[in-house]
Design an enzyme around this catalytic site. Structure first.
Site, mmCIF file in Angstrom:
data_model
loop_
_atom_site.group_PDB
_atom_site.id
_atom_site.type_symbol
_atom_site.label_atom_id
_atom_site.label_comp_id
_atom_site.label_asym_id
_atom_site.label_seq_id
_atom_site.Cartn_x
_atom_site.Cartn_y
_atom_site.Cartn_z
ATOM 1 N N GLU A 179 0.820 -1.208 0.000
ATOM 2 C CA GLU A 179 0.000 0.000 0.000
ATOM 3 C C GLU A 179 0.856 1.261 0.000
ATOM 4 O O GLU A 179 0.625 2.204 0.762
ATOM 5 C CB GLU A 179 -0.967 -0.013 1.198
ATOM 6 C CG GLU A 179 -1.870 -1.240 1.188
ATOM 7 C CD GLU A 179 -2.920 -1.271 2.297
ATOM 8 O OE1 GLU A 179 -2.685 -0.691 3.370
ATOM 9 O OE2 GLU A 179 -3.979 -1.894 2.060
ATOM 10 N N ASP A 228 -8.337 -9.068 3.800
ATOM 11 C CA ASP A 228 -8.140 -7.958 4.717
ATOM 12 C C ASP A 228 -9.281 -7.822 5.725
ATOM 13 O O ASP A 228 -10.168 -6.990 5.528
ATOM 14 C CB ASP A 228 -8.008 -6.673 3.891
ATOM 15 C CG ASP A 228 -7.570 -5.494 4.727
ATOM 16 O OD1 ASP A 228 -7.200 -5.697 5.891
ATOM 17 O OD2 ASP A 228 -7.600 -4.364 4.203
ATOM 18 N N GLU A 278 -12.806 -2.339 11.851
ATOM 19 C CA GLU A 278 -12.685 -1.599 10.591
ATOM 20 C C GLU A 278 -13.749 -1.982 9.564
ATOM 21 O O GLU A 278 -14.436 -1.125 9.032
ATOM 22 C CB GLU A 278 -11.287 -1.824 10.011
ATOM 23 C CG GLU A 278 -11.116 -1.196 8.631
ATOM 24 C CD GLU A 278 -9.742 -1.473 8.034
ATOM 25 O OE1 GLU A 278 -8.901 -2.087 8.701
ATOM 26 O OE2 GLU A 278 -9.535 -1.056 6.880
HETATM 27 O O1 GCW Z 1 -7.101 -2.877 6.018
HETATM 28 C C1 GCW Z 1 -6.125 -2.033 5.587
HETATM 29 C C2 GCW Z 1 -6.495 -0.741 6.193
HETATM 30 C C3 GCW Z 1 -5.355 0.222 6.297
HETATM 31 C C4 GCW Z 1 -4.249 -0.483 7.045
HETATM 32 C C5 GCW Z 1 -3.854 -1.723 6.269
HETATM 33 C C6 GCW Z 1 -2.809 -2.536 6.986
HETATM 34 C C7 GCW Z 1 -2.716 0.541 8.547
HETATM 35 O O2 GCW Z 1 -7.536 -0.190 5.465
HETATM 36 O O3 GCW Z 1 -5.813 1.344 6.977
HETATM 37 O O4 GCW Z 1 -3.152 0.362 7.240
HETATM 38 O O5 GCW Z 1 -4.952 -2.561 6.105
HETATM 39 O O6 GCW Z 1 -3.197 -3.434 7.709
HETATM 40 O O7 GCW Z 1 -1.639 -2.262 6.831
#
Ligand code: GCW
Length: 840
Positions: free
Chosen positions: A309, A388, A416
């Site tokens: 990311e 995720d 989340e």
């Molecule tokens: O799920 C995603 C989240 C990000 C997060 C990333 C991760 C901290 O949307 O906000 O970043 O995973 O776990 O690295």
């Protein structure tokens, strides 16, 4: 010691006299450590408990144990434990095994006891019947003290006692995703308890209280900053600030750790790069780590998110995660530090047109070939599923793909993708399923819990990590019932063989007292809440059908499609699901050991819950349940919304049984959830109805006889608007007040006279606080301000909110008028009104 003891008592007296205990109980600050007075029946059980306390040794951790015992016993029984006189009276005795042995050589520790484990035993100590709390480590003594107090709070028998407990895995940490600015990524309970305006907070009281909570459930480490790490966290000038946090953690046996950015040698160290194999980079990490340990001798280690990311990583230099991890791990090793390297590495620019592309494959494809290449103080931190933190995913195949490498599981306590602490979702039910999942490697039992605890392949380390993201909100996580997730994480990390019912009940009793109606009701709500949420969000393994490129909160069905993020469900006119089979799909199933691969490879054998994760099927495909996929989508969403409505009724049955403030707070949240579950239900059902063209066999989807659309009302000042995506508003439209003053929307009641409940569906954005007033036959009967802080700046699935007006007497022909007064960017937006004959 006596001196310190007195300070403890004085502190308690002061607290009591100011009435702070009550305040704290109502705000939830003390969470499951309330130590509320026991009711007389329960209290009797502890008449014979020793009235004095002996502590063998003097250290910060033992002092915490001592003060906790004093505080707990005083709070629950009203008695002040006095400093015991060894050899003269019965006592509660706290001490490491070495200290106990020196004082009472006859006592033999159970041979199975390891570090951090404890033994609670009724035994003679210097000639007197005593209650001994002992462990090989001081931290274990502290855990034992908490365990004993928990028993008393829950009214359990403690006479006689002979109980040994041993944590399942050596490393039980929480991660916080706090930014140095004080915000928290995916945090839903206020600002950081650690940072403020670029520095560590001056007042770390809350950080200390957090460490106490963590210790009480056996958590022994905490990473305090975001994995999207700001390099400044390990700047030399920042280290003294980190040392202050370590100081407040230390007395609770919690080790401090931080997340680091791999480009630190360049950004902070003024090197021209950060190639992990460059000698200057190796030297940089070595000297940085030495500096940290000089100031924080018990520092825990680092967490690394790299090549993910947008984060920098070893791939920039053609190096592997093992190259990067080992360089830093070698710097940490002489000090006993650990390096967590996250397996959450994937390409978020995948070509969605290629049916063979699959984000789910990434972690295994990258890390499995490196098995055996990581140093012994590296732990690969693996999210529970291959995507995720979705409401449902299969277990990540990487757990079964590392035999010569330490691994840890990353669970997410902060919700989340699961309702952001506005929806009640007790996640341990899901975690337990994951931890029990058996990889069936070489036909032997290979559950995830044994892999991540390092047991299966006899690894030197293993870990449970929970992303907690508590904040300054007095009750830590926002929703009072969400604390059960933090508690449950600790309990599962300590003992994944516990049943969820066991610790859901424990938490409920510790939080609300021992009223059996309360315990039964809340436990039942907790245990059904994950399935309920899954039902009204995204069933059959299609993942949470949320807005994945934005808030991750409300419905956003197409947001995952046609982009590079790879969270595709590939729903079209004919069918839905990702074909991840070896034979015709992405080949993901081939990452599991043979027995599991065969299960998921077969359309028939795949469990319904995960069907759409592994297979693309027509909507008319019949599930094991006998239902078609499309009808299941409709049914489960209606069922989920009904279950959410039922939570409100269950909670209402507890009025006057739980503290008033808490009762109203939770009630408001559950009512909101019930309303938002309908937003989810309608968005998903209508989207699938339009996409598939197959109607709901039960005729519910698209037919809302009790609903009056706002755009169909008589409007003065209000104008109709399109909501995007269309499925997030009833009929795809709402109304907004573009004038600066009041707008009105009205209609005449056309049904038989009676008592009705009226639901007003409006949009509550966070960039304004509109006022709504309701008039019936020109008489104002209700008013509210849309002042919630939902994650939305426009009308849509994140902001759609339901306001219920109970028991309204209505006559045929009555005019019902809604006045909307806009504020800021929020244009008093409305979606619809629904009228139901009242059953209350
Ligand atoms: O799920 C995603 C989240 C990000 C997060 C990333 C991760 C901290 O949307 O906000 O970043 O995973 O776990 O690295």
């Amino acid at each position: 010691m006596v001196h310190r003891l007195n300070i403890g008592i004085l502190g308690l007296l002061l607290l009591g006299s100011l009435g702070l205990e009550t305040v704290r109980a109502n705000t939830g600050q003390d969470a499951w450590l309330r130590y509320a007075p026991l009711e007389s029946g329960t209290l009797k059980k502890y008449d014979s408990m020793p009235a004095s306390l002996i502590v063998l040794g003097d250290s910060a951790v033992l002092r915490s144990a001592q003060e906790e015992m004093m505080r707990g016993v005083k709070g629950m029984t009203g008695k002040t434990l006095r400093a015991g006189k060894s050899g003269r009276e019965r006592a509660i005795v706290l001490g490491t095994y070495a200290a106990i042995r020196a004082a009472a050589p006859a006592l033999v520790l159970p041979s199975s006891l390891g570090p951090d484990g404890f033994w609670l035993v009724s035994a003679k100590f210097r000639g007197f019947d005593s209650l001994i709390i002992t462990s090989l480590t001081e931290r274990g003594v502290l855990y034992g003290a908490f365990a004993l107090l928990s028993k008393v709070a829950r009214g359990e028998n403690i006479d006689p006692l002979n109980e040994e407990q041993q944590p399942y895995a050596p490393i039980r940490w929480v991660d916080q995703w706090d930014n140095l600015s004080g915000t928290i990524e995916r945090g839903y309970a206020g600002p950081s308890i650690f940072f403020e305006k670029g520095s560590v907070r001056a007042d770390l009281t809350r950080a200390g209280e957090y460490a106490r909570l963590l210790a009480s459930i056996g958590i022994n480490g905490c990473t305090i900053n975001n994995v999207n790490a700001d390099p400044r966290i390990i700047d030399d000038s920042f280290l003294p600030q980190l040392a202050r946090v370590a100081d407040v953690f230390r007395s609770w046996g919690v080790q401090l750790a931080v997340s680091v950015d791999l480009s630190s040698p360049k950004v902070l160290g003024n090197l021209d790069g950060f190639d992990p194999l460059d000698l200057r980079v190796i030297e940089y990490w070595g000297s940085k780590v030495d500096k940290i340990y000089r100031q924080i001798p018990d520092f825990g280690g680092f967490v690394v998110k790299a090549d993910s990311e947008g984060r920098s990583g070893p791939s920039s230099y053609g190096r592997t995660p093992a190259d990067a991890a080992n360089v830093i791990a070698r710097a940490l090793n002489p000090h006993g530090g650990i390096l967590f390297y996250r397996a959450f590495v994937y390409d978020h620019h995948l070509d969605w047109r290629n049916p063979k592309n699959d984000r789910a494959r990434a972690a295994y494809d990258i890390f499995h070939p490196l098995d055996g290449k990581f140093d012994d103080n590296v732990i690969i931190q693996i999210k529970y599923g291959p995507i995720d933190f979705q409401a449902r995913e299969p277990v990540s195949p990487l757990f079964g793909g590392l035999e010569k490498t330490n691994q840890g599981i990353e669970l997410q306590i902060t919700q989340e993708y699961t309702g952001q602490q506005r929806h009640l979702v007790f996640l341990p039910t899901m975690w337990k399923e994951i931890l029990d999942f058996d990889f069936r490697i070489n036909d032997g039992g290979t559950p995830v819990k044994d892999l991540v605890a390092g047991k299966k392949f006899r690894r030197p380390a293993g870990a449970f990590v929970g992303v907690a993201n508590v904040g300054m909100n007095p009750n830590w996580l926002g929703h009072p019932l969400a604390l059960a997730n933090l508690y449950g994480f600790g309990r599962l990390a300590w003992d994944p063989n516990l049943s969820t019912k066991t610790f859901a009940e424990e938490w409920t009793r510790l939080t609300f007292g021992n009223d059996s109606v309360v315990t039964k009701t809340i436990t039942a709500m907790l245990l059904t809440s994950w399935r309920t949420y899954e039902n009204y969000t995204g069933p059959l393994g299609a993942q949470t059908l949320t807005d994945i490129t934005g808030s991750h909160y409300g419905p956003g069905i197409e947001s995952s499609e046609r982009n590079g993020w790879g969270q595709w469900h590939r729903a079209d006119h004919e069918g839905i699901g990702m074909d991840r089979t070896v034979e015709t799909g992405t080949g993901f199933t081939g990452q599991y050991p043979p027995a599991i691969r065969d299960l998921y490879e077969s359309l028939q054998a795949t469990p319904d819950d995960l069907l759409l994760f592994f297979h693309h099927v027509p909507y008319t495909y019949r599930l094991h349940s006998g239902n078609t996929v499309i009808q299941h989508i409709y049914d489960s969403h209606y069922e989920g919304a009904e279950q959410a409505a039922d939570f409100v009724l269950q909670w209402k049955s507890l009025e006057h049984r739980v503290p008033d403030g808490l009762y109203t707070d939770v009630l408001a949240r559950l009512e909101y959830q019930a309303g938002h579950a309908i937003v989810w239900r309608d968005a998903i059902c209508n989207w699938f109805l339009r996409t598939s063209g197959i109607p709901d066999a039960k005729g519910r989807v698209g037919n809302y006889p009790d609903r009056i659309e706002a755009e169909a009302m008589q409007l003065k000042g209000y104008t109709a608007m399109d909501v995007t995506p269309w499925e997030n508003a009833s009929g795809g439209k709402g109304i907004e007040c573009l004038k600066l003053s009041t707008c009105t929307a009205s209609f005449h009641f056309g049904r038989t006279a009676g008592i009705y409940d009226m639901d007003v569906q409006y949009f509550d954005q966070n960039n304004g606080e509109s006022t709504f007033r309701i008039f019936v036959a020109n008489r104002q009967i209700n008013e509210w301000v849309a002042s919630d802080r939902l994650p939305a700046t426009k009308p849509g699935g994140d902001s759609s909110t339901r306001h219920r007006i109970h028991r309204l007497a209505l006559r045929l022909g009555d005019e019902i008028r809604i006045e909307g007064i806009p504020d800021g960017e929020e244009r008093a937006p409305l979606d619809y009104v629904e009228l139901h004959e009242s059953t209350e």
